[in-house]
Design an enzyme around this catalytic site. Structure first.
Site, mmCIF file in Angstrom:
data_model
loop_
_atom_site.group_PDB
_atom_site.id
_atom_site.type_symbol
_atom_site.label_atom_id
_atom_site.label_comp_id
_atom_site.label_asym_id
_atom_site.label_seq_id
_atom_site.Cartn_x
_atom_site.Cartn_y
_atom_site.Cartn_z
ATOM 1 N N LYS A 22 0.813 -1.213 0.083
ATOM 2 C CA LYS A 22 -0.017 -0.008 -0.178
ATOM 3 C C LYS A 22 0.879 1.223 -0.064
ATOM 4 O O LYS A 22 0.671 2.093 -0.677
ATOM 5 C CB LYS A 22 -1.004 -0.185 1.131
ATOM 6 C CG LYS A 22 -1.389 1.294 1.457
ATOM 7 C CD LYS A 22 -2.438 1.330 2.733
ATOM 8 C CE LYS A 22 -1.687 1.684 4.081
ATOM 9 N NZ LYS A 22 -1.358 3.199 4.394
ATOM 10 N N ASN A 23 1.963 1.347 0.799
ATOM 11 C CA ASN A 23 2.679 2.308 0.976
ATOM 12 C C ASN A 23 3.693 2.609 -0.135
ATOM 13 O O ASN A 23 4.283 3.950 0.007
ATOM 14 C CB ASN A 23 3.390 2.600 2.531
ATOM 15 C CG ASN A 23 2.289 2.781 3.533
ATOM 16 O OD1 ASN A 23 1.106 2.746 3.189
ATOM 17 N ND2 ASN A 23 2.946 2.492 4.550
ATOM 18 N N CYS A 127 -4.905 8.026 9.632
ATOM 19 C CA CYS A 127 -4.883 7.285 11.056
ATOM 20 C C CYS A 127 -4.856 8.363 12.078
ATOM 21 O O CYS A 127 -3.827 9.287 12.081
ATOM 22 C CB CYS A 127 -3.953 6.259 10.874
ATOM 23 S SG CYS A 127 -4.523 4.748 10.229
ATOM 24 N N ARG A 132 0.794 14.521 13.476
ATOM 25 C CA ARG A 132 1.150 14.467 12.159
ATOM 26 C C ARG A 132 1.036 15.978 11.283
ATOM 27 O O ARG A 132 0.312 16.211 10.410
ATOM 28 C CB ARG A 132 0.165 13.510 11.191
ATOM 29 C CG ARG A 132 0.223 11.975 11.888
ATOM 30 C CD ARG A 132 -0.464 11.100 11.035
ATOM 31 N NE ARG A 132 0.252 10.623 10.074
ATOM 32 C CZ ARG A 132 0.122 9.416 9.361
ATOM 33 N NH1 ARG A 132 -1.303 8.885 9.588
ATOM 34 N NH2 ARG A 132 0.816 8.743 8.590
ATOM 35 N N ASP A 318 4.817 0.514 11.717
ATOM 36 C CA ASP A 318 3.516 -0.025 11.285
ATOM 37 C C ASP A 318 3.446 -1.499 11.679
ATOM 38 O O ASP A 318 2.748 -2.017 11.204
ATOM 39 C CB ASP A 318 3.627 -0.003 9.817
ATOM 40 C CG ASP A 318 3.454 1.615 9.386
ATOM 41 O OD1 ASP A 318 3.051 2.463 10.082
ATOM 42 O OD2 ASP A 318 3.379 1.836 8.181
ATOM 43 N N ARG A 410 -8.428 -0.588 4.493
ATOM 44 C CA ARG A 410 -7.570 0.414 4.076
ATOM 45 C C ARG A 410 -6.175 -0.321 3.740
ATOM 46 O O ARG A 410 -5.489 0.045 3.010
ATOM 47 C CB ARG A 410 -7.305 1.648 5.200
ATOM 48 C CG ARG A 410 -8.225 2.545 5.691
ATOM 49 C CD ARG A 410 -7.793 3.736 6.133
ATOM 50 N NE ARG A 410 -6.346 3.985 5.694
ATOM 51 C CZ ARG A 410 -5.639 4.464 6.407
ATOM 52 N NH1 ARG A 410 -5.441 4.523 7.678
ATOM 53 N NH2 ARG A 410 -4.322 4.837 5.767
HETATM 54 C C1 LIG Z 1 1.000 5.925 3.321
HETATM 55 C C2 LIG Z 1 2.482 5.938 4.138
HETATM 56 O O1 LIG Z 1 3.336 5.397 3.658
HETATM 57 N N1 LIG Z 1 2.309 6.082 5.283
HETATM 58 C C3 LIG Z 1 3.517 5.774 6.196
HETATM 59 C C4 LIG Z 1 4.368 7.035 6.235
HETATM 60 O O2 LIG Z 1 3.622 7.967 7.053
HETATM 61 P P1 LIG Z 1 4.166 9.466 6.702
HETATM 62 O O3 LIG Z 1 4.816 9.641 5.548
HETATM 63 O O4 LIG Z 1 2.756 10.318 7.184
HETATM 64 O O5 LIG Z 1 5.128 9.517 8.187
HETATM 65 P P2 LIG Z 1 6.198 10.583 8.451
HETATM 66 O O6 LIG Z 1 7.506 9.659 8.047
HETATM 67 O O7 LIG Z 1 6.263 11.664 7.471
HETATM 68 O O8 LIG Z 1 6.237 10.694 10.110
HETATM 69 C C5 LIG Z 1 7.458 10.488 10.706
HETATM 70 C C6 LIG Z 1 7.112 11.614 11.655
HETATM 71 O O9 LIG Z 1 7.629 12.926 11.422
HETATM 72 C C7 LIG Z 1 6.541 13.647 11.648
HETATM 73 N N2 LIG Z 1 6.454 14.688 10.692
HETATM 74 C C8 LIG Z 1 6.156 14.433 9.374
HETATM 75 C C9 LIG Z 1 5.804 15.331 8.466
HETATM 76 C C10 LIG Z 1 5.957 16.642 8.676
HETATM 77 O O10 LIG Z 1 5.705 17.497 7.998
HETATM 78 N N3 LIG Z 1 6.245 17.078 10.059
HETATM 79 C C11 LIG Z 1 6.534 16.180 10.929
HETATM 80 O O11 LIG Z 1 6.501 16.422 12.101
HETATM 81 C C12 LIG Z 1 5.187 12.873 11.771
HETATM 82 O O12 LIG Z 1 4.271 13.532 12.624
HETATM 83 C C13 LIG Z 1 5.937 11.636 12.846
HETATM 84 O O13 LIG Z 1 6.139 11.909 14.036
HETATM 85 O O14 LIG Z 1 5.642 6.692 7.067
HETATM 86 C C14 LIG Z 1 5.037 6.211 8.525
HETATM 87 C C15 LIG Z 1 6.604 6.215 9.413
HETATM 88 O O15 LIG Z 1 7.286 5.035 8.985
HETATM 89 C C16 LIG Z 1 4.227 4.919 8.600
HETATM 90 O O16 LIG Z 1 3.984 4.794 9.809
HETATM 91 C C17 LIG Z 1 3.034 5.231 7.638
HETATM 92 O O17 LIG Z 1 2.249 3.869 7.384
HETATM 93 C C1 LIG Z 2 -0.315 4.866 9.469
HETATM 94 C C2 LIG Z 2 -0.569 4.469 8.126
HETATM 95 O O1 LIG Z 2 -1.126 4.839 7.107
HETATM 96 P P1 LIG Z 2 -1.319 6.460 6.846
HETATM 97 O O2 LIG Z 2 -0.189 7.021 6.804
HETATM 98 O O3 LIG Z 2 -1.884 6.278 5.465
HETATM 99 O O4 LIG Z 2 -2.285 6.961 7.842
HETATM 100 C C3 LIG Z 2 -0.128 2.878 8.042
HETATM 101 O O5 LIG Z 2 -0.073 2.387 6.779
HETATM 102 O O6 LIG Z 2 0.265 2.115 8.976
#
Ligand SMILES: CC(=O)N[C@H]1[C@@H](OP(=O)(O)OP(=O)(O)OC[C@H]2O[C@@H](n3ccc(=O)[nH]c3=O)[C@H](O)[C@@H]2O)O[C@H](CO)[C@@H](O)[C@@H]1O
Ligand SMILES: C=C(OP(=O)(O)O)C(=O)O
Length: 431
Positions: A22-23, A127, A132, A318, A410
């Site tokens: 998915k990711n 989620c 985030r 995850d 999802r």
């Molecule tokens: C669709 C997808 O691929 N989702 C994955 C992606 O989510 P996602 O890309 O949303 O997660 P991030 O790696 O961005 O988040 C990591 C950390 O950075 C923080 N952060 C992020 C962006 C930002 O602008 N500012 C900030 O502070 C977030 O709150 C979190 O604490 O990576 C996460 C971490 O491996 C996984 O759990 C999710 O399943």
């Molecule tokens: C947190 C997840 O997805 P999303 O970043 O789309 O919320 C996930 O795939 O576990």
């Protein structure tokens, strides 16, 4: 609303085909907005998030077609091939009603801005596992010359008159999504972009490989420094979505929990070394096969193992909930520390309904293994939390009824079918 009933007590024996990730599929689909040509993606999982993103891309003007049924190949049984063609972008706004349902849909910001010079994208949903924020996306795109303001819950982004301009940007914190977005945006920027402290997740590498097949010039994906030499346009390509390492780890933990002997097909042990090592230490045997792995646990119990989540190649957040599910039945005390998301422990109170003994102190959960769990009604609170309840339900005495399984849909394709084929009693109850 659908629910899933699990009757615990059966070992798992058989074969489980692992789906495309998915990711990886989500950013790959979004990358199709970067070209007016056709991007064909193979091995796309059939998931609620993919369907939602199809609606979002369609709203920007993408024509999307799905191949009909084909002869089944081993390990391929559920995969789909989907063609994405965004000849013209007709709308650079991604509205709240569409984006609020799924975090990754926010990532259309990068391609829209790079190709059309502007984008208006609602702040994301997804989620409820932490606050985030999106500050890193804003900082990164601003470094490429974008002007960004937040107005009425939307990000309004505009590129300079001549388009985005390559730059050096070092993320203060590792972010998978912001790395995806900056990498996509930089493919069409003028000059060279260097991303420091980039996410190293396999899904970032998969996206870079696909973008390179489309004509981008990206090196270093998979390391902390990614270099992107901008090009004037990208072409179409054909790309196969990499296997889902989170689904792989989830089923490996399910077998470690229930006992038995299962081959996970169409996946790759190299994608999840750290997680597999933790599962081995918990007492399961894992051996690589030609196109996946075999996992078995016979007789011996589950040993307590401490883990700390970390960006790749660390233990994935995850898989944290699933590992906690497994640890509820260990023969001692284990600790799980969550370092990525501040609110990713919502499964704790639901696992407690099944008899688990878990206490929380800050970002660390202490799990005292118990000799038995007992089935109960439980509620899925987010995607990975929901499957941790299924894992626990596999060994709980009697029936566990998981509600709110739309979270599960999802990210897990045909979960009940995959588990039932291996001897579990899992059924979807629709009302
Ligand atoms: C669709 C997808 O691929 N989702 C994955 C992606 O989510 P996602 O890309 O949303 O997660 P991030 O790696 O961005 O988040 C990591 C950390 O950075 C923080 N952060 C992020 C962006 C930002 O602008 N500012 C900030 O502070 C977030 O709150 C979190 O604490 O990576 C996460 C971490 O491996 C996984 O759990 C999710 O399943
Ligand atoms: C947190 C997840 O997805 P999303 O970043 O789309 O919320 C996930 O795939 O576990």
């Amino acid at each position: 609303m659908d629910r899933i009933r699990i009757r615990g007590g059966n070992e798992l024996h058989g074969t489980i085909p692992i789906s495309g990730a998915k990711n990886a599929a989500l950013p790959l689909m979004i990358a199709s907005l970067l070209t007016d040509d056709t991007l064909t993606l193979e091995n796309v999982p059939h998931l609620a998030d993919v369907e939602q993103l199809i609606r979002i891309l369609g709203n920007h003007g993408a024509d999307i077609s799905v191949n009909g049924r084909r002869e089944r190949q081993q390990g391929d049984s559920y995969a789909r091939t989907i063609h994405f063609t965004s000849r013209n972008i007709v709308d650079t706004t991604a509205p709240y009603e569409l984006v609020s349902k799924m975090r990754a849909s926010f990532w259309v910001l990068g391609p829209l801005l790079a190709r059309e010079g502007k984008a208006r994208v609602s702040l994301p949903g997804g989620c409820a596992i932490g606050t985030r924020p999106v500050d890193l996306f804003i900082e990164g795109l601003t470094a490429l010359g974008a002007e960004i303001e937040i107005d009425g819950g939307y990000i309004n982004a505009t590129a300079p008159a001549g388009g985005l301009v390559g730059a050096r940007y070092v993320f203060p914190k590792v972010s998978v999504g912001a790395t995806h977005v900056l990498m996509m945006a930089a493919t069409l920027a003028k000059g060279t972009t260097v991303i420091g402290n980039a996410a190293r997740e396999p899904e970032v590498v998969d996206l870079a490989n696909c973008l390179n097949a489309m004509g981008a010039k990206i090196t270093g994906a998979g390391s902390s420094t990614i270099t992107i030499e901008g090009v004037t346009s990208l072409s179409g390509a054909r790309h196969r979505v990499l296997p889902d390492r989170i689904e792989t780890g989830t089923y490996a933990m399910a077998v470690a929990m229930a006992g038995g002997d299962v081959v996970l097909e169409n996946t790759d042990v190299a994608l999840l070394d750290t997680a597999l090592e933790a599962i081995r230490r918990a007492g399961a045997e894992i051996t690589p096969t030609n196109n996946g792995l075999r996992v078995y646990r016979n007789g011996g119990g589950i040993k307590p193992v401490d883990v700390v989540t970390d960006p790749y190649p660390g233990f994935p957040t995850d898989l944290q909930a699933q590992f906690m599910g497994l640890m509820t039945r260990s023969s001692g005390v284990s600790h799980i520390t969550e370092t990525i998301f501040e609110n990713r422990f919502m499964h704790v109170q639901e696992l407690a309904r099944l008899g688990a003994k878990i206490s929380l102190s800050g970002q660390t959960a202490k799990i005292e293994g118990v000799p038995r769990l007992k089935g109960a009604p439980v509620m899925a609170t987010d995607l990975r939390a929901s499957v941790s309840l299924v894992i626990a339900g596999l060994v709980a005495e009697g029936d566990t009824m998981v509600s709110r399984v739309y979270h599960l849909d999802r990210g897990f394709e045909r979960l009940e079918e995959k588990l039932t084929r291996c001897g579990a009693e899992v059924e979807r109850v629709s009302e």
